[in-house]
Design an enzyme around this catalytic site. Structure first.
Site, PDB file in Angstrom:
ATOM      1  CG  HIS A 125     -20.555 -44.237   3.390  1.00 60.65           C
ATOM      2  ND1 HIS A 125     -21.621 -45.013   3.809  1.00 60.65           N
ATOM      3  CD2 HIS A 125     -19.595 -44.369   4.344  1.00 60.65           C
ATOM      4  CE1 HIS A 125     -21.337 -45.561   4.977  1.00 60.65           C
ATOM      5  NE2 HIS A 125     -20.109 -45.195   5.318  1.00 60.65           N
ATOM      6  CG  HIS A 171     -20.864 -52.362   5.913  1.00 61.81           C
ATOM      7  ND1 HIS A 171     -22.097 -52.053   6.446  1.00 61.81           N
ATOM      8  CD2 HIS A 171     -19.966 -51.600   6.577  1.00 61.81           C
ATOM      9  CE1 HIS A 171     -21.954 -51.141   7.388  1.00 61.81           C
ATOM     10  NE2 HIS A 171     -20.667 -50.852   7.485  1.00 61.81           N
TER      11      HIS A 171
END
Length: 585
Positions: A125, A171
């Protein structure tokens, strides 16, 4: 007999003598049986060690005779019955060598020709983050490290760069401040290390926040960087996923189909255009962890396009979309509808750990039915800002194939993940048990919370440990004396099987000998993991960490085995190991 000196203060020194290590009675009994008859060795290997394959026995012979430290006397016995009998020390050195006598096999042995959805897959992830989810750096280094560990699913979050002419990985959103890294750098590192640890397919999941022109640029980057390694599917969505075996040494792409591609299909339906139909699409919404990419960013020309050409062509979306092997999305509307199995196509659905927890309480059977044919990806909830992880067991016991984890941290959950994927030779793919692949009689579906009978009982004996004196400084555990080690042994699995027990502590010994046995009744051994941790007792505070490992129960070899221990992050120590015994009854 070794001795150790520890300073108590400036003027005084304490001296400790390690007692002579008494080899476990089981090892002595094994040695006696081997030297008592001509076929003693083969009976030991078959009856105690469970080696039924002549080829495996030959492998043991080869490894012992060619590896230093295996014991010359024992090697002679293996290769010739007329050779002199081995010494007890020769046998002990072989049994206590984790490379010669490991607890699980290091070879791929499961059927790899089933559909992709029939396997649990080692999944990362936000694979590019070096630390937390808020302000850590983005880099290709965590991606390389994950691939070196055998991870088979890498996630990249794609965003336009500051000038909106190229693609960066970071991110983004929700106020995060993570540093950027160029996508092309990540792709080049992925190509270099994709098959470092496993020849089986590597999946790249793309979270798309791009303009249409940049989607086209991504398609160009993927095809140019990976070349023949990139798998390009047929235009029509498959009814069944291909197998890992059929996709060996291939890189496959998983993401949502681009929004503009759906719009072009709608235009075709509304206006009767001649635009080619490239297949049906997965429903997604703007809340998806792979967002719809409706950025209000100005479109930019592709740097490789001609200046006089138009900024956007209808095929732009097609070039990007045609690379998608596993079409992804998130439920829109009622979850039960999203979990319906379409007989004409397969897809991937994404749920957060929180969504999964709620869904399993009311739709557990529907989830398992869905994962018999389709892929379910589970990812950490958004509040795990420190890149921690969740217990993967709920996802595994409901058939979720892609249980996405933050690989840059450490902790119990990550150890379970690492241990689970030591199965099947560490290739990153583990075949799901049959009860998660087929509906039973009368439409019965496996229920992880059901009260089930004991299927197998595992007996674990912890004999002794060694190696800390070589891998750690003398005062690492205690400034004034040798360590006081104890071992915790337990099971992680369905609720009924989960338990932890521990040995007594052995005081002031670098080579502790416990010789204690534990019994674990298992209702679902196919999903059980054996947890092993060594701690050093500290009277003044929290116990010190002395090593850990996690092993898939269904892969354990019976008999007396050497178990290598790892540090908190899963790196194997050079010398630290336990001598253990495993038996199933």
């Amino acid at each position: 007999m070794a001795s150790y000196k520890y300073k108590c203060c400036i003027c005084f020194t304490r001296k400790f003598r390690s007692r002579d290590v008494q080899l476990p009675p089981d090892v002595r009994a094994a040695h006696h049986s081997i030297i008592s008859s001509d076929d003693g060795l083969r009976r030991f290997l078959s009856q105690v060690q469970g080696e039924s394959s002549p080829a495996e026995i030959d492998r043991i012979v080869a490894s012992v005779t060619t590896t230093a430290g295996g014991g010359a006397g024992f090697a002679r016995l293996l290769t010739s019955r007329s050779s002199p009998a081995p010494s007890l020390d020769d046998l002990f050195r072989f049994l206590f060598n984790p490379d010669l006598n490991p607890p699980i096999t290091n070879k791929v042995h499961q059927d790899m020709s089933a559909p992709f959805s029939h396997y649990f897959i080692f999944t990362g992830h936000n694979s590019y983050l070096t630390g937390n989810q808020i302000n850590s750096n983005s880099s290709d280094r965590p991606i390389i490290q994950a691939l070196q560990r055998g991870v088979r699913v890498i996630e990249l979050d794609m965003w336009p760069n500051s000038s909106k002419t190229d693609v960066d990985i970071l991110h983004g959103g929700h106020g995060t401040l993570t540093a950027r890294v160029q996508m092309i750098r990540c792709l080049k590192s992925i190509k270099e290390y994709a098959f470092y640890a496993s020849p089986y397919p590597l999946v790249i999941t793309l979270e798309d926040h791009l303009t249409r022109d940049l989607q086209a640029k991504v398609a160009q980057m993927l095809t140019k960087t990976f070349g023949d390694l990139l798998f390009i599917p047929d235009s029509n969505p498959p009814k069944v996923f291909p197998s890992p075996k059929s996709l060996m040494k291939k890189i496959i792409i998983s993401t949502k189909p681009p929004e503009e591609y759906k719009e072009s299909l709608k235009a075709k339906d509304d206006q009767g255009s001649n635009f080619a139909d490239e297949g049906s699409l997965t429903r997604v919404d703007s809340n998806s962890d792979e967002s719809d990419g409706k950025d209000e960013l100005d479109e930019q020309d592709d740097e490789d396009s001609k200046e006089e050409g138009p900024k956007y062509q209808p095929e732009t979306a097609y070039e990007y979309r045609k690379l998608i092997t596993i079409q992804a999305g998130k439920p829109k509307g009622h979850l039960r509808d999203a979990l319906k199995v379409d007989p004409d196509k397969v897809r991937r659905l994404s749920l957060s750990e929180t969504q999964l927890s709620k869904a399993t309480s009311s739709h557990g059977a529907d989830i398992i039915r869905f994962t018999e044919k389709n892929i379910l990806r589970v990812y950490p909830k958004g509040t795990r800002l420190n890149s921690s992880n969740y217990n993967p067991m709920k996802a595994w016991t409901h058939g979720a194939q892609m249980v996405a984890f933050n690989m840059q941290g450490h902790g119990k959950s990550l150890r379970l993940m690492q241990g689970f994927f030591r199965a099947n030779g560490g290739c990153g793919y583990v075949k799901k048990p049959d009860f998660l692949l087929r509906t039973g009689p009368n439409g019965k579906i496996f229920d992880p919370q059901a009260s089930l009978p004991v299927k197998r009982t595992l007996k674990v004996k912890v004999y002794m440990g060694d190696g800390w004196r070589m891998d750690f400084p003398k005062t690492h555990f205690d400034t004034y004396s040798p360590p006081d080690f104890y071992t915790r042994v337990g099971i992680a699995g369905v609720t009924a099987d989960t338990v932890i027990q521990q040995t007594r502590k052995i005081q002031n010994q670098w080579v502790p000998v416990w010789d204690e046995e534990f019994t674990f009744p298992l209702t679902v051994p196919e999903l059980a993991l054996l947890r092993v941790e060594v701690k050093e007792y500290d009277m003044a505070g929290k116990p010190d960490f002395g090593g850990q490992t996690c092993l898939p129960v269904w892969e354990l070899k019976q008999g007396i085995r050497a178990v290598a221990l790892h540090d908190r992050k899963g790196n194997r120590y050079k010398n630290v190991r336990l001598l253990m015994r495993f038996d199933f009854v």
